[in-house]
Design a protein around this motif. Sequence first.
Motif, PDB file in Angstrom:
ATOM      1  N   GLU A   1       0.843  -1.158  -0.442  1.00  0.00           N
ATOM      2  CA  GLU A   1       0.082   0.217   0.179  1.00  0.00           C
ATOM      3  C   GLU A   1       0.916   1.177   0.571  1.00  0.00           C
ATOM      4  N   ARG A   2       1.941   1.256   0.091  1.00  0.00           N
ATOM      5  CA  ARG A   2       2.778   2.185   0.498  1.00  0.00           C
ATOM      6  C   ARG A   2       3.844   2.372  -1.021  1.00  0.00           C
ATOM      7  N   ASN A   3       3.776   3.933  -2.032  1.00  0.00           N
ATOM      8  CA  ASN A   3       3.729   3.756  -2.621  1.00  0.00           C
ATOM      9  C   ASN A   3       5.630   3.301  -3.199  1.00  0.00           C
ATOM     10  N   TYR A   4       6.261   3.088  -2.296  1.00  0.00           N
ATOM     11  CA  TYR A   4       7.707   2.550  -2.560  1.00  0.00           C
ATOM     12  C   TYR A   4       8.262   1.895  -3.742  1.00  0.00           C
ATOM     13  N   ASN A   5       9.370   1.978  -3.982  1.00  0.00           N
ATOM     14  CA  ASN A   5       9.385   1.123  -5.727  1.00  0.00           C
ATOM     15  C   ASN A   5      10.952   0.677  -4.732  1.00  0.00           C
ATOM     16  N   ILE A   6      10.635  -0.749  -4.501  1.00  0.00           N
ATOM     17  CA  ILE A   6      11.327  -1.725  -3.321  1.00  0.00           C
ATOM     18  C   ILE A   6      12.628  -1.536  -4.787  1.00  0.00           C
ATOM     19  N   GLU A   7      13.368  -2.075  -4.426  1.00  0.00           N
ATOM     20  CA  GLU A   7      14.836  -2.490  -5.257  1.00  0.00           C
ATOM     21  C   GLU A   7      15.634  -3.103  -4.480  1.00  0.00           C
ATOM     22  N   PHE A   8      15.339  -4.066  -3.613  1.00  0.00           N
ATOM     23  CA  PHE A   8      16.266  -4.853  -2.891  1.00  0.00           C
ATOM     24  C   PHE A   8      15.779  -4.951  -1.566  1.00  0.00           C
ATOM     25  N   ILE A   9      15.612  -6.412  -1.271  1.00  0.00           N
ATOM     26  CA  ILE A   9      15.251  -7.200   0.235  1.00  0.00           C
ATOM     27  C   ILE A   9      16.829  -7.854   0.063  1.00  0.00           C
ATOM     28  N   THR A  10      16.911  -7.883   1.953  1.00  0.00           N
ATOM     29  CA  THR A  10      17.190  -8.652   2.122  1.00  0.00           C
ATOM     30  C   THR A  10      17.203  -9.267   3.590  1.00  0.00           C
ATOM     31  N   LYS A  11      17.745 -10.924   4.224  1.00  0.00           N
ATOM     32  CA  LYS A  11      17.520 -11.299   5.030  1.00  0.00           C
ATOM     33  C   LYS A  11      18.001 -10.620   5.919  1.00  0.00           C
ATOM     34  N   LEU A  12      18.202 -10.468   7.578  1.00  0.00           N
ATOM     35  CA  LEU A  12      19.567  -9.917   7.722  1.00  0.00           C
ATOM     36  C   LEU A  12      19.921 -10.717   9.202  1.00  0.00           C
ATOM     37  N   GLU A  13      20.530 -11.809   9.351  1.00  0.00           N
ATOM     38  CA  GLU A  13      20.920 -12.788  10.126  1.00  0.00           C
ATOM     39  C   GLU A  13      22.427 -12.497  11.046  1.00  0.00           C
ATOM     40  N   GLY A  14      22.376 -13.408  11.768  1.00  0.00           N
ATOM     41  CA  GLY A  14      23.411 -13.964  12.195  1.00  0.00           C
ATOM     42  C   GLY A  14      24.417 -12.132  13.089  1.00  0.00           C
TER      43      GLY A  14
END
Length: 71
Positions: free
Chosen positions: A40-53
């Motif tokens: 619903e946000r008008n974001y242009n998502i560039e990249f998503i990364t899972k954070l661990e450790g």
Amino acid sequence: MAVFKVFYQHNKNEVIVRESTQTIYVEAETEEQVRRFLKERNYNIEFITKLEGAHLEYEKQSDHFNVEKAE
């Protein structure tokens, strides 16, 4: 649950410019759940990364580390 770091531009119609990239942290089960949460946000998502450790621990030290929960 996992924490994901999302890199995005504030407007879907903007061309991705590295200097304008913003980040948000979202707690969710999957990347798909993160995308649904932000739909619903008008974001242009560039990249998503899972954070661990160690990477997650490093990010937690940032003043900007504020996690939103995907529902």
